[in-house]
Each structure stands twice: as C-alpha cells, then as structure tokens.
Design a protein around this motif. Structure first.
Motif, mmCIF file in Angstrom:
data_model
loop_
_atom_site.group_PDB
_atom_site.id
_atom_site.type_symbol
_atom_site.label_atom_id
_atom_site.label_comp_id
_atom_site.label_asym_id
_atom_site.label_seq_id
_atom_site.Cartn_x
_atom_site.Cartn_y
_atom_site.Cartn_z
ATOM 1 N N LEU A 188 -20.884 -12.611 -5.648
ATOM 2 C CA LEU A 188 -19.454 -12.518 -5.915
ATOM 3 C C LEU A 188 -18.817 -11.467 -5.018
ATOM 4 O O LEU A 188 -19.403 -10.421 -4.746
ATOM 5 C CB LEU A 188 -19.205 -12.154 -7.381
ATOM 6 C CG LEU A 188 -19.598 -13.186 -8.439
ATOM 7 C CD1 LEU A 188 -19.320 -12.636 -9.833
ATOM 8 C CD2 LEU A 188 -18.843 -14.486 -8.222
ATOM 9 N N GLY A 189 -17.602 -11.751 -4.562
ATOM 10 C CA GLY A 189 -16.889 -10.775 -3.764
ATOM 11 C C GLY A 189 -15.571 -11.330 -3.257
ATOM 12 O O GLY A 189 -15.369 -12.546 -3.191
ATOM 13 N N HIS A 190 -14.667 -10.430 -2.916
ATOM 14 C CA HIS A 190 -13.388 -10.794 -2.315
ATOM 15 C C HIS A 190 -12.935 -9.626 -1.453
ATOM 16 O O HIS A 190 -13.391 -8.491 -1.640
ATOM 17 C CB HIS A 190 -12.336 -11.124 -3.389
ATOM 18 C CG HIS A 190 -11.950 -9.946 -4.227
ATOM 19 N ND1 HIS A 190 -12.739 -9.483 -5.257
ATOM 20 C CD2 HIS A 190 -10.868 -9.122 -4.184
ATOM 21 C CE1 HIS A 190 -12.162 -8.438 -5.831
ATOM 22 N NE2 HIS A 190 -11.025 -8.200 -5.194
ATOM 23 N N GLY A 191 -12.066 -9.909 -0.499
ATOM 24 C CA GLY A 191 -11.601 -8.849 0.375
ATOM 25 C C GLY A 191 -10.437 -9.304 1.237
ATOM 26 O O GLY A 191 -10.072 -10.481 1.275
ATOM 27 N N TYR A 192 -9.873 -8.334 1.969
ATOM 28 C CA TYR A 192 -8.715 -8.579 2.823
ATOM 29 C C TYR A 192 -8.751 -7.579 3.967
ATOM 30 O O TYR A 192 -8.933 -6.369 3.751
ATOM 31 C CB TYR A 192 -7.425 -8.423 2.014
ATOM 32 C CG TYR A 192 -6.149 -8.630 2.792
ATOM 33 C CD1 TYR A 192 -5.906 -9.822 3.466
ATOM 34 C CD2 TYR A 192 -5.187 -7.627 2.863
ATOM 35 C CE1 TYR A 192 -4.735 -10.013 4.187
ATOM 36 C CE2 TYR A 192 -4.008 -7.808 3.570
ATOM 37 C CZ TYR A 192 -3.791 -9.007 4.230
ATOM 38 O OH TYR A 192 -2.631 -9.191 4.952
ATOM 39 N N ASP A 193 -8.599 -8.060 5.202
ATOM 40 C CA ASP A 193 -8.673 -7.173 6.371
ATOM 41 C C ASP A 193 -7.327 -6.996 7.048
ATOM 42 O O ASP A 193 -7.266 -6.475 8.170
ATOM 43 C CB ASP A 193 -9.701 -7.712 7.371
ATOM 44 C CG ASP A 193 -9.287 -9.040 7.999
ATOM 45 O OD1 ASP A 193 -8.259 -9.604 7.576
ATOM 46 O OD2 ASP A 193 -9.992 -9.509 8.913
ATOM 47 N N GLY A 194 -6.254 -7.416 6.399
ATOM 48 C CA GLY A 194 -4.924 -7.307 6.981
ATOM 49 C C GLY A 194 -4.439 -8.573 7.652
ATOM 50 O O GLY A 194 -3.228 -8.742 7.848
ATOM 51 N N VAL A 195 -5.363 -9.467 8.004
ATOM 52 C CA VAL A 195 -4.996 -10.737 8.625
ATOM 53 C C VAL A 195 -5.542 -11.909 7.826
ATOM 54 O O VAL A 195 -4.863 -12.913 7.628
ATOM 55 C CB VAL A 195 -5.529 -10.806 10.082
ATOM 56 C CG1 VAL A 195 -5.184 -12.143 10.725
ATOM 57 C CG2 VAL A 195 -4.979 -9.659 10.906
ATOM 58 N N ARG A 196 -6.759 -11.789 7.332
ATOM 59 C CA ARG A 196 -7.425 -12.867 6.599
ATOM 60 C C ARG A 196 -7.990 -12.320 5.299
ATOM 61 O O ARG A 196 -8.426 -11.174 5.231
ATOM 62 C CB ARG A 196 -8.552 -13.483 7.441
ATOM 63 C CG ARG A 196 -8.064 -14.155 8.708
ATOM 64 C CD ARG A 196 -9.220 -14.592 9.595
ATOM 65 N NE ARG A 196 -8.710 -15.215 10.801
ATOM 66 C CZ ARG A 196 -8.340 -14.546 11.889
ATOM 67 N NH1 ARG A 196 -8.458 -13.213 11.910
ATOM 68 N NH2 ARG A 196 -7.873 -15.179 12.938
ATOM 69 N N LEU A 197 -7.991 -13.180 4.287
ATOM 70 C CA LEU A 197 -8.628 -12.837 3.022
ATOM 71 C C LEU A 197 -9.883 -13.684 2.862
ATOM 72 O O LEU A 197 -10.012 -14.757 3.461
ATOM 73 C CB LEU A 197 -7.672 -13.057 1.848
ATOM 74 C CG LEU A 197 -7.134 -14.467 1.613
ATOM 75 C CD1 LEU A 197 -7.962 -15.210 0.576
ATOM 76 C CD2 LEU A 197 -5.683 -14.414 1.161
ATOM 77 N N ALA A 198 -10.827 -13.185 2.069
ATOM 78 C CA ALA A 198 -12.097 -13.870 1.879
ATOM 79 C C ALA A 198 -12.486 -13.823 0.410
ATOM 80 O O ALA A 198 -12.251 -12.816 -0.278
ATOM 81 C CB ALA A 198 -13.195 -13.234 2.730
ATOM 82 N N ALA A 200 -16.885 -5.502 -4.622
ATOM 83 C CA ALA A 200 -17.727 -5.906 -5.752
ATOM 84 C C ALA A 200 -16.866 -6.203 -6.974
ATOM 85 O O ALA A 200 -15.778 -5.640 -7.151
ATOM 86 C CB ALA A 200 -18.732 -4.807 -6.070
ATOM 87 N N HIS A 201 -17.369 -7.083 -7.822
ATOM 88 C CA HIS A 201 -16.700 -7.398 -9.073
ATOM 89 C C HIS A 201 -17.268 -6.515 -10.180
ATOM 90 O O HIS A 201 -18.355 -5.955 -10.029
ATOM 91 C CB HIS A 201 -16.896 -8.883 -9.398
ATOM 92 C CG HIS A 201 -16.135 -9.779 -8.456
ATOM 93 N ND1 HIS A 201 -15.872 -11.107 -8.729
ATOM 94 C CD2 HIS A 201 -15.544 -9.539 -7.251
ATOM 95 C CE1 HIS A 201 -15.181 -11.636 -7.731
ATOM 96 N NE2 HIS A 201 -14.981 -10.704 -6.826
#
Length: 517
Positions: free
Chosen positions: A427-437, A366-367
């Motif tokens: 709104l949102g952003h993230g990272y799973d170790g392989v891909r970012l979103a 969350a932002h």
C-alpha cells in the motif's frame, strides 16, 4: 517586356489555338476515386469461413450418404461462399474525403460510415499468418468510442497502403491544420527493444500458464460439439467418463502432465505474442510492435497519454520483473492495446516509462498501522474459521474427513500472515508535484502513476468496517484508463490532506479564512 494577357473566359487559350484531338487542360486538383481492398483478400475470406461451414458440409455429406448429389450440394455451398465474398469485396470502398474517412458498403442496403479525422485516437496494423503470406495487412482505426460501431476496419490492404494510411490518418488526426506532407518522412526513434532472452520471463505471467488447461477444455468442448457427426454420442462420453473415474490414477497423471506442461506452453505462447517487442516514438505517437505469427503495431498518441500502470505478481516480483500499460484518454480495449512493455526488469521499466512518458520522483507514503491489521484479518480469518468449523464437525460426527480438511485450512491460515504483511507493504500513495501515484495488491500488485492534469475529481468511500477503523478509500477520478485509481485504507487525515495537496485550487473556495480579531 510583358505581352498582352489573353482573355480568361470560356474557350479562351493561353497558347494559341488548341491542337486537334487533345482534351483541354483540366483545372483544380485531381479527383481520386474511392478505393477497394486488395483482390488477394478473396483468397482469405473463404478460408476464414470454413470453420462455420464445416459442420453444415459434413452434415450434407452424411445425410446424402457421400453420394454424387451430396458432393454437388457441398460444392454449391462452397461456391456460394466464394460468390458472397466476391460481392462483399466489390461493394466495399473507402476514401479520405477532406477531414474525414468514409467507408461505404452497398450489399443489400447502402451503408456509409463517416469518421472525422480529429476523433481518431490510434491506428493498429496487424498481419495475421495468411495476410502475411499474401503481403496484406489489417488496419483498424480506434476512435475511443465505447462501442465497435464507431470504429473502422480495413481487412485486406497491402502493407504499403496500410503504412500510407497510417501515416496520413495519424498525422492529420494529430495536426488537422497541416495539409502538406512531411518533407523528411516520419521521424522514428526506438525507445526500447526487448531481447529474446527476456522471453524466458514469460512463464512468470500467470495468464499464459493456464494454456494447457484451456486447450484441454477446448478439445473436450469440440468432442461434445462434433460427437454426433463423428459417431460419438453422449452415452459413449458418459462411458468414457465412468471408466476414467474408475481409474483415478490416470486422471492424476493427466493433471500432473498438464501442470508440468504449464511453464513450457505458457512460455511458448508468451514468446509468440511478444516476439521482437519494440517500443518506438514516431511523429508524436508511441508505437508498440510485437508478435511472431500475427505481427501487430499499435499507435498511441503521446498527447493523450496521461500516465502508466506498473503491474507485477508474486513470481514476477521475486524475479524483479514488471509489466507496463499506458493510461490513455479515449482508448478502447486498453488491456491489450495499451501495453507498453511485457515482462522486463524493473529498472528497465522505470527508465523506459521515464523517457517515454515521464518519471515519478517521490517516495510512496505509508498507510496507517490499522491498514496492516485489516490486511492480516482478511487474509487469516476465513481460513481460521474453516479450521475451527472442521474441528467442531470432527468432534460432532467422528468422521476423519474433517481432520483431513483441517490440515489445509491451518496451512492457508498460516500462509495468510506473510500475504497480509506483503499486502500492507504494497500500500502507498504519493505526489511529486507533477504526477501522483497509488499502489495496492499482492498477488497482483499495481502502481498507477497519473499526471496531475488528468485528475478530474475525487471520491471518498468508507464502509462500516472502515468507519470503525478510522480509515477510508480515496479514489482519484481520471478521464483515462480505468476512470479512477484508489488509495486503499488511508487515514482520515490523509484522505483530506492529499486532495488539498494535489489540487489545492479546487478546495480553496470551501476553506474559510480566519476572522481577524
């Protein structure tokens, strides 16, 4: 027991004297002559030129008073068009010469276009209606260049030749070191097939809903363009407009009819463009096939796919459907060529993208709450200002028109509250170790999922209002797709921590190690 070896010089024979009347055997691979488009394309070119010839031909007939001489001139014009098409066909050749594709045209000046096979990013095969009737296809080669001058198009090859060229070009582009044909032929597997009942989602896609208004605007434009030839001058058009203005109920009925026709025509156009949509994996390529009237096949090299973008609007979100585009390096016209899925259920889109490209396996972060305040302010403030201005104008002038304007302004200001909250929730952003979103938007919400290896840089952008609020926009530079994907209104701490998490090796040289005491 081995016999004597005959001499290998010029004129030598390995099997006795050469028979009379027969040519000596040729050594080395056969030389293949340059190829031409199929002659059936000569039936298509004149018909394709008719729209540009229609006005001149009609003008010749009108000026000549429809006399025998005017018909002769019109026939000469058509004959000249056919002759020009024949000359263009006879002077165009193509061939695969070694590691390159060459197209040559020798009409007035000689033009040779050479495309290295290693630069080919994709090959599209389409069959417009007339081509389909004649068993022909249009093959377009995409090199990922910025302009069309670096691309080649073979308009008028047989379906068998198009499939042969597609297989050869894509295989050599992907593996240029391999020069032997695949013994088992192309390996193909269907990843997704869109059922026809899902075409009912078509009216939810806003672009197709404007079809009735586009058709009406085109009809009006043609009337103005051909009005003089059809005996309709500008005075007649102005008279018709004034008559309609004097009968406003007819205008209202016409607008209502266009609005009612929106879902039907939108659904029809959507079905025509996306009929029998299939996504396949074939020899290292993702192949998307679709279309009813013009069947189109688009190939995307899997090695160059760096992610995907999931898009939905308000109506699509309510119905639980999304559209998907591929994020590909060096892909021209990605808005149409990069489409992986039309409107399909969201769970299906996640399954298909996970299988075709790779899943994203982390929640979005969350932002900060100040981002919600900014969304609400931008959605409500303009209409609130308009409402206040309407009240002041009504009080100053005493005109009832301003009170009429106040009502929609208040309604839009009230609608801005849920719209602003929805924009913040998106709104949102993230990272799973392989891909970012990253995800943003409401009326058109977009979530981009990009592989970490595709990130080529970071950019921080902060306006004066963002500085006052303590937020910024973090842009991940990507050498594919749109070139950059933004996480909007992240906190300053998130703006510093997220790049360090995704690409820590880039920031390590700039981080000072603590000095031992």
């Amino acid at each position: 027991m081995t016999g004597p070896v005959p001499p290998q010089g010029d004129g030598a024979s390995q099997a006795g004297p050469e028979p009379r009347g027969e040519a000596p055997p040729q050594s080395g691979p056969p030389v293949r002559a340059p190829l031409r488009l199929h002659p059936k394309v000569l039936l298509i070119d004149p018909v394709r030129m008719l729209p540009s010839l229609l006005l001149p031909l009609v003008g010749v007939l009108f000026v000549g008073g429809f006399s025998a001489r005017s018909y002769i001139w019109a026939a000469l014009g058509v004959a000249g068009t056919v002759a020009f098409a024949v000359i263009r066909w006879a002077t165009f050749t193509y061939e695969i010469a070694g590691d390159r594709l060459e197209t040559k045209r020798s009409l007035i000046s000689r033009s040779v276009r050479t495309i290295p096979l290693e630069r080919i990013r994709g090959v599209d095969v389409s069959t417009p209606p007339m081509h389909r009737l004649l068993g022909l296809a249009v093959l377009k080669i995409d090199t990922g260049a910025s302009g069309d001058d670096e691309e080649a198009e073979l308009d008028g090859v047989t379906l068998e030749e198009a499939e042969r060229l597609k297989s050869v070009l894509l295989r050599r582009a992907a593996r240029p070191e391999v020069h032997v044909p695949h013994p088992a032929g192309p390996q193909e597997r269907v990843i997704a097939s869109v059922p026809r009942r899902w075409l009912l989602y078509g009216p939810l896609s806003g672009a197709y809903l404007l079809t009735p208004f586009a058709l009406a605007g085109g009809a009006i434009g043609l009337a103005f363009q051909w009005g003089d030839d059809l005996g309709l001058d500008q005075d007649a058009a102005w008279s018709a407009g004034e008559w309609l203005w004097g009968h406003p109920y007819l205008l209202l009925v016409a607008v209502l009819l266009l609005v009612v026709a929106m879902p039907f025509t939108g659904g029809l156009m959507y079905a025509i463009f996306n009929w029998d949509f299939r996504l396949k994996r074939r020899d290292g390529y993702l192949v998307a096939e679709r279309g009813l009237i013009n069947r189109r096949s688009v190939s995307l090299e899997s090695a160059r796919v760096r992610g995907y973008e999931i898009v939905d609007g308000l109506a699509e979100r309510w119905a639980g459907v999304v559209r998907v585009w591929a994020i590909v390096t060096g892909l021209g016209d990605s808005e149409t060529r990069g489409q992986l899925l039309p409107d399909v259920p969201r769970l299906v889109a996640y399954q298909v993208t996970g299988e075709a490209i790779g899943p994203y396996l982390a929640p979005l972060r969350a932002h900060p709450p100040v981002a919600r305040n900014r969304r609400l302010f931008r959605a409500v403030f303009p209409w609130a200002v308009l409402a206040v201005a309407s009240v002041l104008a009504a009080w100053a002038t005493g005109s009832a028109l301003w009170w009429v304007l106040l009502v929609p302004a208040l309604l839009l200001a009230g609608a801005g509250v849920p719209l602003g909250l929805d924009r913040y929730a998106s709104l949102g952003h993230g990272y799973d170790g392989v891909r970012l979103a990253v995800r943003s938007g409401s009326l058109r919400r977009s979530q981009a999922v990009v592989e970490r290896r595709a990130v080529v840089g970071w950019r921080l952008r902060q306006t004066w209002f963002q500085r006052r609020a303590g937020v910024l926009t973090l842009i991940a530079g990507v050498g594919a797709g749109k070139g950059g994907y933004s996480a909007i209104d992240v906190s300053e701490a998130q703006g510093a921590a997220f790049p360090a998490e995704v690409t820590p090796e880039w920031l390590a040289p700039f981080l000072e190690s603590p000095t031992p005491r």
